[in-house]
Design a protein around this motif. Structure first.
Motif, PDB file in Angstrom:
ATOM      1  N   SER A   1      -4.944 -21.778  -8.873  1.00  0.00           N
ATOM      2  CA  SER A   1      -5.204 -22.443 -10.147  1.00  0.00           C
ATOM      3  C   SER A   1      -5.737 -21.450 -11.172  1.00  0.00           C
ATOM      4  N   MET A   2      -5.368 -21.679 -12.425  1.00  0.00           N
ATOM      5  CA  MET A   2      -5.847 -20.849 -13.518  1.00  0.00           C
ATOM      6  C   MET A   2      -7.374 -20.883 -13.605  1.00  0.00           C
ATOM      7  N   PHE A   3      -7.966 -21.974 -13.106  1.00  0.00           N
ATOM      8  CA  PHE A   3      -9.413 -22.149 -13.224  1.00  0.00           C
ATOM      9  C   PHE A   3     -10.187 -21.578 -12.033  1.00  0.00           C
ATOM     10  N   SER A   4      -9.481 -20.976 -11.070  1.00  0.00           N
ATOM     11  CA  SER A   4     -10.153 -20.329  -9.925  1.00  0.00           C
ATOM     12  C   SER A   4     -10.493 -18.891 -10.296  1.00  0.00           C
ATOM     13  N   GLN A   5     -11.583 -18.744 -11.022  1.00  0.00           N
ATOM     14  CA  GLN A   5     -11.952 -17.437 -11.569  1.00  0.00           C
ATOM     15  C   GLN A   5     -13.360 -17.029 -11.129  1.00  0.00           C
ATOM     16  N   PRO A   6     -13.609 -15.722 -11.070  1.00  0.00           N
ATOM     17  CA  PRO A   6     -14.979 -15.240 -10.811  1.00  0.00           C
ATOM     18  C   PRO A   6     -15.907 -15.669 -11.948  1.00  0.00           C
ATOM     19  N   ILE A   7     -17.188 -15.750 -11.663  1.00  0.00           N
ATOM     20  CA  ILE A   7     -18.145 -16.204 -12.673  1.00  0.00           C
ATOM     21  C   ILE A   7     -18.184 -15.267 -13.886  1.00  0.00           C
ATOM     22  N   ALA A   8     -17.878 -13.979 -13.665  1.00  0.00           N
ATOM     23  CA  ALA A   8     -17.857 -13.026 -14.786  1.00  0.00           C
ATOM     24  C   ALA A   8     -16.786 -13.389 -15.800  1.00  0.00           C
ATOM     25  N   VAL A   9     -15.639 -13.861 -15.317  1.00  0.00           N
ATOM     26  CA  VAL A   9     -14.570 -14.287 -16.227  1.00  0.00           C
ATOM     27  C   VAL A   9     -15.041 -15.472 -17.059  1.00  0.00           C
ATOM     28  N   TRP A  10     -15.714 -16.429 -16.416  1.00  0.00           N
ATOM     29  CA  TRP A  10     -16.195 -17.598 -17.150  1.00  0.00           C
ATOM     30  C   TRP A  10     -17.246 -17.213 -18.188  1.00  0.00           C
ATOM     31  N   ALA A  11     -18.028 -16.204 -17.889  1.00  0.00           N
ATOM     32  CA  ALA A  11     -19.014 -15.734 -18.871  1.00  0.00           C
ATOM     33  C   ALA A  11     -18.317 -15.250 -20.138  1.00  0.00           C
ATOM     34  N   VAL A  12     -17.244 -14.464 -19.950  1.00  0.00           N
ATOM     35  CA  VAL A  12     -16.501 -13.942 -21.105  1.00  0.00           C
ATOM     36  C   VAL A  12     -15.766 -15.072 -21.827  1.00  0.00           C
ATOM     37  N   VAL A  13     -15.218 -16.024 -21.061  1.00  0.00           N
ATOM     38  CA  VAL A  13     -14.510 -17.159 -21.671  1.00  0.00           C
ATOM     39  C   VAL A  13     -15.455 -17.974 -22.550  1.00  0.00           C
TER      40      VAL A  13
ATOM     41  N   PHE B   1     -24.633 -13.566 -26.231  1.00  0.00           N
ATOM     42  CA  PHE B   1     -25.237 -12.325 -25.743  1.00  0.00           C
ATOM     43  C   PHE B   1     -25.903 -12.550 -24.388  1.00  0.00           C
ATOM     44  N   ILE B   2     -26.665 -13.642 -24.280  1.00  0.00           N
ATOM     45  CA  ILE B   2     -27.370 -13.952 -23.026  1.00  0.00           C
ATOM     46  C   ILE B   2     -26.379 -14.201 -21.893  1.00  0.00           C
ATOM     47  N   LEU B   3     -25.301 -14.948 -22.185  1.00  0.00           N
ATOM     48  CA  LEU B   3     -24.287 -15.243 -21.167  1.00  0.00           C
ATOM     49  C   LEU B   3     -23.670 -13.965 -20.600  1.00  0.00           C
ATOM     50  N   ILE B   4     -23.256 -13.068 -21.504  1.00  0.00           N
ATOM     51  CA  ILE B   4     -22.617 -11.818 -21.057  1.00  0.00           C
ATOM     52  C   ILE B   4     -23.615 -10.933 -20.326  1.00  0.00           C
ATOM     53  N   LEU B   5     -24.822 -10.813 -20.874  1.00  0.00           N
ATOM     54  CA  LEU B   5     -25.842  -9.934 -20.287  1.00  0.00           C
ATOM     55  C   LEU B   5     -26.190 -10.361 -18.865  1.00  0.00           C
ATOM     56  N   VAL B   6     -26.311 -11.664 -18.649  1.00  0.00           N
ATOM     57  CA  VAL B   6     -26.767 -12.171 -17.354  1.00  0.00           C
ATOM     58  C   VAL B   6     -25.628 -12.295 -16.342  1.00  0.00           C
ATOM     59  N   LEU B   7     -24.459 -12.785 -16.793  1.00  0.00           N
ATOM     60  CA  LEU B   7     -23.404 -13.156 -15.845  1.00  0.00           C
ATOM     61  C   LEU B   7     -22.330 -12.090 -15.604  1.00  0.00           C
ATOM     62  N   MET B   8     -22.146 -11.181 -16.556  1.00  0.00           N
ATOM     63  CA  MET B   8     -21.104 -10.174 -16.371  1.00  0.00           C
ATOM     64  C   MET B   8     -21.672  -8.989 -15.588  1.00  0.00           C
ATOM     65  N   PRO B   9     -20.936  -8.489 -14.574  1.00  0.00           N
ATOM     66  CA  PRO B   9     -21.451  -7.378 -13.765  1.00  0.00           C
ATOM     67  C   PRO B   9     -21.553  -6.085 -14.560  1.00  0.00           C
ATOM     68  N   SER B  10     -22.360  -5.172 -14.079  1.00  0.00           N
ATOM     69  CA  SER B  10     -22.505  -3.863 -14.723  1.00  0.00           C
ATOM     70  C   SER B  10     -21.195  -3.092 -14.599  1.00  0.00           C
ATOM     71  N   ARG B  11     -21.122  -2.002 -15.342  1.00  0.00           N
ATOM     72  CA  ARG B  11     -19.900  -1.185 -15.327  1.00  0.00           C
ATOM     73  C   ARG B  11     -19.611  -0.657 -13.920  1.00  0.00           C
ATOM     74  N   ALA B  12     -20.659  -0.233 -13.211  1.00  0.00           N
ATOM     75  CA  ALA B  12     -20.478   0.324 -11.866  1.00  0.00           C
ATOM     76  C   ALA B  12     -19.928  -0.730 -10.908  1.00  0.00           C
ATOM     77  N   LYS B  13     -20.487  -1.943 -10.970  1.00  0.00           N
ATOM     78  CA  LYS B  13     -20.031  -3.017 -10.094  1.00  0.00           C
ATOM     79  C   LYS B  13     -18.610  -3.444 -10.438  1.00  0.00           C
ATOM     80  N   LEU B  14     -18.321  -3.478 -11.734  1.00  0.00           N
ATOM     81  CA  LEU B  14     -16.980  -3.867 -12.165  1.00  0.00           C
ATOM     82  C   LEU B  14     -15.947  -2.854 -11.697  1.00  0.00           C
ATOM     83  N   MET B  15     -16.261  -1.574 -11.832  1.00  0.00           N
ATOM     84  CA  MET B  15     -15.348  -0.521 -11.380  1.00  0.00           C
ATOM     85  C   MET B  15     -15.133  -0.583  -9.868  1.00  0.00           C
ATOM     86  N   ALA B  16     -16.189  -0.893  -9.145  1.00  0.00           N
ATOM     87  CA  ALA B  16     -16.088  -0.965  -7.688  1.00  0.00           C
ATOM     88  C   ALA B  16     -15.189  -2.113  -7.240  1.00  0.00           C
ATOM     89  N   SER B  17     -15.125  -3.170  -8.064  1.00  0.00           N
ATOM     90  CA  SER B  17     -14.313  -4.339  -7.703  1.00  0.00           C
ATOM     91  C   SER B  17     -12.852  -4.181  -8.075  1.00  0.00           C
TER      92      SER B  17
END
Length: 422
Positions: A22-34, A194-210
Motif C-alpha cells: 500500500s502507498m500508505f505503508s511508509q516509515p515514520i520519517a516519510v510521514w514526518a516529511v509528508v 520544524f518540530i515534526l522534521i527535527l523529532v521524527l526524521m532520522p539524522s543524516r548518518a542514520k538515513l545514509m545507513a538505511s
C-alpha cells in the motif's frame, strides 16, 4: 513422482505475484516529511483569499498584487538550481529545516509589512525557503519510501493537494480578521513543521545507513548538474511544457481570485471556493491520475488534461463577469490540474538518467519561470486590454503546452516503460 510434484508446487509458489504494498505503508520519517509538506503548501493557499484585501489595504493595483507571486516564483526558479548543492552538503534533514526557518522568518516579516513593495521583496525570501523545502521534500519522500517512485510521488501530491485545499480555508478565516493574519499563521505552522522534521526524521548518518550502498556513495552535487540534466530532451521537454502550462495555472490561482474579489466575494468566501478547487486537485492526484496513466499512458493522459484545463480558462474568458461560472470553473479546473500534476511529476522522475533531486531541480527551474511571469502578465493584460484577456492568454499557453508535448512524443514514450519497471 513426489519429487516432480514437489518441484511443480515450488515453481507455482515462486510464480505467485508479489504482494502489492500500500502507498500508505511508509516509515515514520516519510510521514514526518509528508505532514510538514502539507503545512508548507498551506502557505501558498493561505495568501490567495487575501489578495483583494491586500490591494485595498495597501492601496495597490491588481498587477502590483500579482508581484507577490512573481517575486516568490522567480526566486524559487533560481533557487532550485542550488538546492541540490545545498542538500548534498547539509543533508536532506537540515536542508528541510533551513527552508522551514527561512519561510517562517519571511512570512512573519511579511505580516509586519506596511507597503506592497516591501511585501513583494519579503515574498521573494519566502520563495527561497520554499524552494529549499519543496525540492528536498520530494527527493526525501522518494528516497525513504518503501513503495516505489510512482506511489511516493502520489503521496507527495496528496500532501500538495491537502495543503492547497486547507490553506485557502484557513487563510480566509484569518484574513477575515486581518490581511496580516495568514502571514503570521504561516510562521506558526512552520514552527510545527520544524518540530515534526527535527523529532521524527532520522539524522543524516542514520538515513545514509538505511539506503543502498550505491545511493549512500553518491558524489556531491554541483551547480552545473541541473544544466547538464537539461541536455536530456525528455526532461527539457517536460520542463518547457510545465513552464507554458504554469501560465494557465497561475492565471487561475491569482487572477481568478482577484476577479472573484471584484465580483463581491469576501476573504471567507474566496477561501471556500479555493478549498473546493484544492479538494478536487487532491482527489484526482491520488485516485484518478494513476488510473489514467495505467489505462491510456502518461503522455496521452497529460495532453487531454491540459486541453480540458484550457477549455475551463476559455469558458472563464467568455463569462468573466459571471460569478457563478467563474466559481464552478475554478473548482472543476482543480480536477484537471490534479491529474496533470501527478502525471508530469512522475514522468519527470523517469525522464532522464540523472539523480532524482537533480531532475526535480532542473524541471522546477523551468516551470517556475512560467509561474514568475504569468501572474504579473495576467494583471497587466487586464489593465492593457480587458478583464477577459488574461484567461484567453492563459488558455492559449496551456494549448501550446499540449501541442509541444505532442510534437515531442517520440522522445517521451520511455517514461511509461521506466515506471512499469519499478
Amino acid at each position: 513422482m513426489q519429487s516432480s510434484a514437489s518441484t511443480s508446487t515450488s515453481a507455482a509458489t515462486n510464480a505467485q505475484p508479489a504482494k502489492k504494498v500500500s502507498m500508505f505503508s511508509q516509515p515514520i520519517a516519510v510521514w514526518a516529511v509528508v505532514f510538514a509538506s502539507i503545512i508548507a503548501f498551506m502557505g501558498l493557499g493561505l495568501v490567495d483569499p487575501i489578495l483583494p484585501a491586500i490591494a485595498k489595504k495597501l492601496h495597490a493595483s491588481s498587477s502590483d498584487v500579482t508581484l507577490l507571486f512573481t517575486s516568490y516564483n522567480a526566486v524559487m526558479a533560481i533557487a532550485m538550481l542550488i538546492t541540490g548543492v545545498v542538500s548534498s552538503r547539509l543533508g536532506m534533514k537540515w536542508t528541510l529545516l533551513t527552508g522551514i526557518i527561512v519561510i517562517a522568518v519571511f512570512s512573519a516579516l511579511g505580516g509586519m509589512s506596511n507597503s506592497i513593495w516591501s511585501l513583494v521583496w519579503l515574498r521573494g525570501g519566502w520563495g527561497l525557503g520554499n524552494a529549499m523545502f519543496v525540492a528536498t521534500a520530494l527527493a526525501a519522500i522518494v528516497s525513504m519510501s518503501k513503495t516505489g517512485v510512482g506511489k511516493s510521488i502520489i503521496l507527495f501530491e496528496v500532501a500538495v493537494g491537502l495543503g492547497i485545499s486547507v490553506g485557502p480555508l484557513l487563510g480566509g478565516e484569518l484574513g477575515s480578521v486581518s490581511w496580516r493574519g495568514p502571514f503570521f499563521g504561516v510562521a506558526c505552522l512552520m514552527v510545527l513543521a520544524f518540530i515534526l522534521i527535527l523529532v521524527l526524521m532520522p539524522s543524516r548518518a542514520k538515513l545514509m545507513a538505511s539506503l543502498p550502498a550505491s545511493a549512500a556513495k553518491k558524489k556531491k552535487a554541483s551547480l552545473a548538474d541541473p544544466f547538464r540534466a537539461l541536455r536530456f530532451r525528455a526532461l527539457r521537454t517536460f520542463g518547457i511544457a510545465a513552464m507554458l502550462y504554469n501560465f494557465g495555472f497561475f492565471t487561475l490561482l491569482v487572477y481568478a481570485a482577484l476577479v472573484l474579489g471584484h465580483l463581491g466575494l469576501d476573504e471567507h468566501q474566496l477561501g471556500l471556493v479555493f478549498l473546493g478547487w484544492g479538494l478536487m486537485l487532491a482527489f484526482t492526484s491520488v485516485f484518478t491520475a494513476p488510473v489514467l496513466q495505467k489505462r491510456f499512458g502518461t503522455l496521452p493522459s497529460m495532453v487531454v488534461q491540459l486541453l480540458l484545463f484550457a477549455a475551463t480558462l476559455f469558458v472563464m474568458a467568455y463569462w468573466t463577469t459571471d460569478k457563478t461560472v467563474i466559481i464552478i470553473m475554478v473548482i472543476v479546473a482543480g480536477a484537471f490540474l490534479g491529474n496533470n500534476n501527478t502525471l508530469i511529476t512522475t514522468a519527470v522522475m523517469n525522464a532522464a538518467p540523472v539523480e532524482r533531486p537533480t531532475a526535480s531541480a532542473a524541471y522546477s527551474f523551468l516551470r517556475f519561470i512560467g509561474g514568475a511571469i504569468a501572474p504579473y502578465l495576467a494583471g497587466k493584460l487586464a489593465e492593457w486590454f480587458n478583464p477577459h484577456m488574461p484567461f484567453v492568454v492563459g488558455g492559449a499557453f496551456v494549448v501550446i503546452a499540449a501541442l509541444y508535448l505532442l510534437v515531442n512524443t517520440k522522445h517521451l514514450k520511455h517514461v511509461d516503460d521506466v515506471e512499469s519497471a519499478h
